[in-house]
Design a protein around this motif. Structure first.
Motif, PDB file in Angstrom:
ATOM      1  N   ALA A   1       0.801  -1.417  -0.001  1.00 15.65           N
ATOM      2  CA  ALA A   1       0.179   0.439   0.390  1.00 15.65           C
ATOM      3  C   ALA A   1       1.338   1.408   0.055  1.00 15.65           C
ATOM      4  O   ALA A   1       1.771   1.600   0.766  1.00 15.65           O
ATOM      5  CB  ALA A   1      -0.477   0.234   1.341  1.00 15.65           C
ATOM      6  N   THR A   2       0.740   2.487  -0.571  1.00 14.59           N
ATOM      7  CA  THR A   2       1.063   3.339  -0.680  1.00 14.59           C
ATOM      8  C   THR A   2       1.758   3.969   0.038  1.00 14.59           C
ATOM      9  O   THR A   2       0.161   4.723   1.599  1.00 14.59           O
ATOM     10  CB  THR A   2       0.562   4.490  -1.751  1.00 14.59           C
TER      11      THR A   2
ATOM     12  N   TYR B   1      -4.968   0.777   0.678  1.00 17.48           N
ATOM     13  CA  TYR B   1      -5.435  -0.122  -0.497  1.00 17.48           C
ATOM     14  C   TYR B   1      -3.966  -0.420  -1.166  1.00 17.48           C
ATOM     15  O   TYR B   1      -3.400  -0.170  -0.662  1.00 17.48           O
ATOM     16  CB  TYR B   1      -6.368   0.692  -1.559  1.00 17.48           C
ATOM     17  N   THR B   2      -3.755  -1.344  -2.164  1.00 19.05           N
ATOM     18  CA  THR B   2      -2.786  -1.833  -2.557  1.00 19.05           C
ATOM     19  C   THR B   2      -2.710  -1.342  -4.132  1.00 19.05           C
ATOM     20  O   THR B   2      -3.699  -1.736  -4.764  1.00 19.05           O
ATOM     21  CB  THR B   2      -2.810  -3.162  -1.911  1.00 19.05           C
ATOM     22  N   ARG B   3      -1.629  -1.667  -4.336  1.00 18.80           N
ATOM     23  CA  ARG B   3      -1.581  -1.584  -5.895  1.00 18.80           C
ATOM     24  C   ARG B   3      -1.705  -3.206  -7.274  1.00 18.80           C
ATOM     25  O   ARG B   3      -0.605  -3.937  -6.018  1.00 18.80           O
ATOM     26  CB  ARG B   3      -0.340  -0.584  -6.742  1.00 18.80           C
ATOM     27  N   GLN B   4      -2.296  -3.459  -7.567  1.00 24.17           N
ATOM     28  CA  GLN B   4      -2.187  -4.678  -8.722  1.00 24.17           C
ATOM     29  C   GLN B   4      -2.406  -4.701  -9.957  1.00 24.17           C
ATOM     30  O   GLN B   4      -1.760  -3.923 -10.562  1.00 24.17           O
ATOM     31  CB  GLN B   4      -3.416  -5.476  -7.601  1.00 24.17           C
TER      32      GLN B   4
ATOM     33  N   GLU C   1      -2.197   8.246  -8.485  1.00 21.82           N
ATOM     34  CA  GLU C   1      -2.966   7.580  -7.601  1.00 21.82           C
ATOM     35  C   GLU C   1      -4.309   7.344  -8.046  1.00 21.82           C
ATOM     36  O   GLU C   1      -4.769   8.458  -8.846  1.00 21.82           O
ATOM     37  CB  GLU C   1      -3.183   8.241  -6.731  1.00 21.82           C
TER      38      GLU C   1
ATOM     39  N   TRP D   1     -13.325   5.110  -7.686  1.00 16.14           N
ATOM     40  CA  TRP D   1     -13.504   3.475  -7.581  1.00 16.14           C
ATOM     41  C   TRP D   1     -15.272   2.971  -7.393  1.00 16.14           C
ATOM     42  O   TRP D   1     -16.136   3.587  -7.619  1.00 16.14           O
ATOM     43  CB  TRP D   1     -13.488   3.954  -5.549  1.00 16.14           C
TER      44      TRP D   1
ATOM     45  N   THR E   1      -2.363  -1.759 -14.334  1.00 17.36           N
ATOM     46  CA  THR E   1      -2.360  -1.451 -12.715  1.00 17.36           C
ATOM     47  C   THR E   1      -3.714  -0.505 -12.860  1.00 17.36           C
ATOM     48  O   THR E   1      -4.615  -0.322 -13.327  1.00 17.36           O
ATOM     49  CB  THR E   1      -1.375   0.243 -12.302  1.00 17.36           C
TER      50      THR E   1
ATOM     51  N   TRP F   1      -6.473  -0.601  -8.475  1.00 17.35           N
ATOM     52  CA  TRP F   1      -6.038  -0.328  -7.006  1.00 17.35           C
ATOM     53  C   TRP F   1      -7.428  -1.286  -6.387  1.00 17.35           C
ATOM     54  O   TRP F   1      -8.506  -1.184  -6.806  1.00 17.35           O
ATOM     55  CB  TRP F   1      -5.858   0.896  -6.526  1.00 17.35           C
TER      56      TRP F   1
END
Length: 280
Positions: A5-6, A12-15, A64, A68, A106, A108
């Motif tokens: 996660a940033t 949240y995480t970057r996937q 970022e 959502w 990418t 998130w």
């Protein structure tokens, strides 16, 4: 591979997208993405997916998420990746961007899973009815992939309402599962694809009657009793558990009709025999 996660937002995480399936050109598709090892969910729950929409392409690595949306997991909790089934709405702000993602891109994922359309809402019964329209099918696929479902119910009746037959995503998997359940002698899967704008061909599923059927809405099929005739079993509030997921109008209308037959959601610790989810 998954990124932490940033620092700016630990929620949240970057996937990364690992693969894509196109079910219907320019409309229906599925994405598989990497999964954070700490992400947990129950079949039927959904995740919040994030994208960087309308942001400059320069310095893309530092963008970022600013939009959502919620999508149910199609993948089973035991899988190493996450899978999502979606429809691209041309006038939408999020889904067209989602539909353009390809392998390596990418996305998130919120670290928390959400939703209560799970089998934990019910006590065990004989028949589990899973009624969906469109991409509402997503919530049910991990339940069908879960051995626990087949331990709790003798029959699972999966109803998937679409407009046209080319919208019947996951059909090959469902037909294979239907046959494997038959071969195993365990819980039975009755797969009932339904179309509202073209005749229903029995070739779509062995569960359908052997005559071509006129198009119909799910609410009309329930009200007339035709839904139960096609399934070959009755909707009994004592032994049946039913879930509704999809178009809000369908969910509202079906819920009203089912309430007249003593189907209701659980309340105050009293388990019900009906659970619902509006899919947008």
């Amino acid at each position: 591979m998954t990124d932490a996660a940033t620092p700016a937002d630990p929620k949240y995480t970057r996937q990364r997208v690992t693969s894509r399936i196109t079910w219907q050109s320019n409309k229906l598709f599925s994405l598989r993405i990497t999964r954070d090892p700490a992400f947990r969910f129950i079949p039927g729950q959904f995740a919040r997916l994030g994208l960087a929409v309308d942001q400059p392409a320069i310095d893309a690595a530092n963008r970022e998420p600013n939009e959502w949306r919620a999508y149910s997991m199609v993948s089973h909790p035991g899988e190493s990746e996450l899978e999502f089934f979606a429809v691209a709405v041309p006038e939408g702000k999020f889904s067209p961007e989602l539909s353009r993602l390809r392998e390596g891109d990418t996305i998130w994922v919120d670290k928390t899973s959400f939703g209560f359309l799970t089998l934990e809402r019910f006590v065990d019964g004989r028949d589990l009815w899973l009624v969906s329209t469109g991409t509402g099918l997503s919530a049910y696929i991990p339940m069908l992939r879960d051995p626990v479902t087949w331990q709790r119910f003798s029959r699972v009746i999966l109803v998937h309402g679409v407009r046209h037959s080319n919208e019947l995503a996951y059909r090959d998997e469902l037909l294979a599962l239907q046959q494997s359940r038959k071969d195993s002698g365990g819980g039975q899967l009755i797969y009932l694809p339904m179309a509202s704008r073209e005749n229903i061909d029995p070739a779509w599923s062995p569960s359908l009657p052997r005559t071509t059927l006129a198009p119909a809405r799910l609410t009309d099929l329930l009200e007339s009793g035709e839904l139960e005739r096609r399934a070959g079993c009755a909707l009994d509030p004592a032994s049946s558990r039913i879930m509704l997921c999809g178009n809000p109008a369908m969910v509202t209308d079906m819920r009203k009709l089912l309430s007249l037959r003593n189907f209701a959601a659980g309340r105050r610790g009293i388990p019900g025999n009906l659970a619902v989810e509006n899919y947008w």
